[in-house]
Write an enzyme that holds these catalytic residues in place. Structure first.
Site, PDB file in Angstrom:
ATOM      1  N   ASP A  75       0.780  -1.075  -0.008  1.00  0.00           N
ATOM      2  CA  ASP A  75       0.009  -0.002  -0.025  1.00  0.00           C
ATOM      3  C   ASP A  75       0.824   1.136  -0.078  1.00  0.00           C
ATOM      4  O   ASP A  75       1.605   1.347   0.956  1.00  0.00           O
ATOM      5  CB  ASP A  75      -0.951  -0.046   1.208  1.00  0.00           C
ATOM      6  N   HIS A 127      -4.537  10.960 -10.949  1.00  0.00           N
ATOM      7  CA  HIS A 127      -5.634  11.787 -11.024  1.00  0.00           C
ATOM      8  C   HIS A 127      -6.659  11.406  -9.986  1.00  0.00           C
ATOM      9  O   HIS A 127      -7.384  12.020  -9.459  1.00  0.00           O
ATOM     10  CB  HIS A 127      -6.147  11.636 -12.299  1.00  0.00           C
TER      11      HIS A 127
END
Length: 340
Positions: free
Chosen positions: A230, A249
């Site tokens: 992660d 984004h």
């Protein structure tokens, strides 16, 4: 002398944009019903095609003829319907060139969420419980949603992967890691084109079985590995080239900069970071697709937004990259290449 007569502007463009959802939904329904796959074996009459696709006779003729008018189908002199060259290649589920996964994502998530755009503009809040940013854990816990999401990512990535395999000087590098690379479409395409390349994907652990299945089917397991992690908690794996595609984004500016800084730290001297996205033009006047994509982030994420190439170059330099440049890839996506 008579003054020039200026013709009054017409509302055609306004009405075309305002009602464009009708054509969009007709195509999405055709994909959902499997119309193009049903026609993959050759032309069919309306009755046979309607039965195969499960279309009620009342709407069948208008629906199929609308697809003809939109250029998605052809109609022969004998009345039978056939795929266009484009839909035969790209919307037949049985072909490896199928891009319908992107449209299937629109069917299941995107289309309905855009009905809440006004609320998102008024509140600044995401309008979907299936935010791809805040609920990755929930998304990946559901096997059906996980498979659908990964298939969509692969459909969107494959055109970029094929071009990137040919346009980047891979002979100068030995390894790559695709950050957030899902089942590994991009490194697989590059590894197939360049036998010396090794590497893999860094992504959440739930995707490892899908990655293993994908690379095994392409006989690449000995060269490509899955790195579970992660990026909010774990360092990025080391490689000559790091790729971050359609990831930035999703996030707010602070997280974007954090990811770029982490990539810089993970790369060796002279290592390369490739960021590819649907970039907005620097003047923010022309690329409607990129700007609408940014509104999609408003609808589906707490802080995500799309950005210009100049924005990304500036963030890369701020993160420590000594060189950064923008290069086009596909019709709608470009890459920003930074050198440490």
């Amino acid at each position: 002398m008579t003054s020039a007569i200026h013709e009054a502007p017409k509302p055609n463009r306004i009405l075309e944009v305002g009602q464009a959802f009708r054509a969009s939904k007709a195509l999405l329904s055709a994909v959902e019903l499997g119309v193009f796959t049903a026609l993959s074996g050759g032309p069919l009459g309306a009755d046979v095609l309607g039965k195969r696709a499960g279309i009620h006779e009342r709407g069948a003729r208008d629906f199929l003829d609308a697809l003809v008018a939109l250029g998605m189908l052809g109609r022969q002199d004998d009345g039978r319907y056939a795929n266009s060259d484009e839909t035969d290649l790209y919307l037949d589920r049985n072909k490896p060139t199928y891009v319908g996964g992107v449209l299937e994502s629109a069917i299941t998530r995107t289309y309905m969420v855009w009905g809440s755009l006004t609320a998102a503009l008024r509140t600044g809040e995401p309008q979907s419980d299936l935010s791809m940013v805040s609920n990755f854990g929930e998304l990946y816990a559901d096997a059906t949603l996980r498979e659908a999401f990964v298939a969509t990512m692969t459909a969107r990535t494959l055109p970029v992967a094929k071009l990137l395999a040919g346009r980047f000087p891979w002979a100068k590098h030995r390894s790559l890691i695709d950050v957030g690379g899902a089942q590994g479409c991009l490194p697989a395409e590059i590894a197939r084109a360049h036998p010396h390349i090794t590497g893999g994907v860094f992504d959440l652990p739930q995707l490892e079985p899908l990655f293993d299945r994908y690379v095994q089917a392409r006989d690449l397991s000995h060269r490509l590995q899955f790195h579970p992690g992660d990026f909010f908690r774990d360092p990025l794996p080391n490689a000559d080239v790091l790729i971050i595609g359609r990831v930035l984004h999703n996030w707010d500016l602070k997280t974007k900069k954090m990811l770029l800084e982490n990539a810089h730290h993970a790369l060796p001297p002279d290592g390369t970071l490739i960021v590819y996205e649907r970039l907005i033009d620097d003047e923010r006047r022309v690329n409607a697709d990129g700007l609408l994509s940014s509104l999609q982030m408003l609808l589906a994420s707490p802080g995500g937004f799309d950005f210009t190439g100049a924005d990304c170059v500036g963030w890369m330099r701020e993160a420590g990259f000594r060189e950064a440049r923008v290069e086009p890839l596909t019709a709608d996506q470009s890459m920003v290449v930074g050198t440490k």
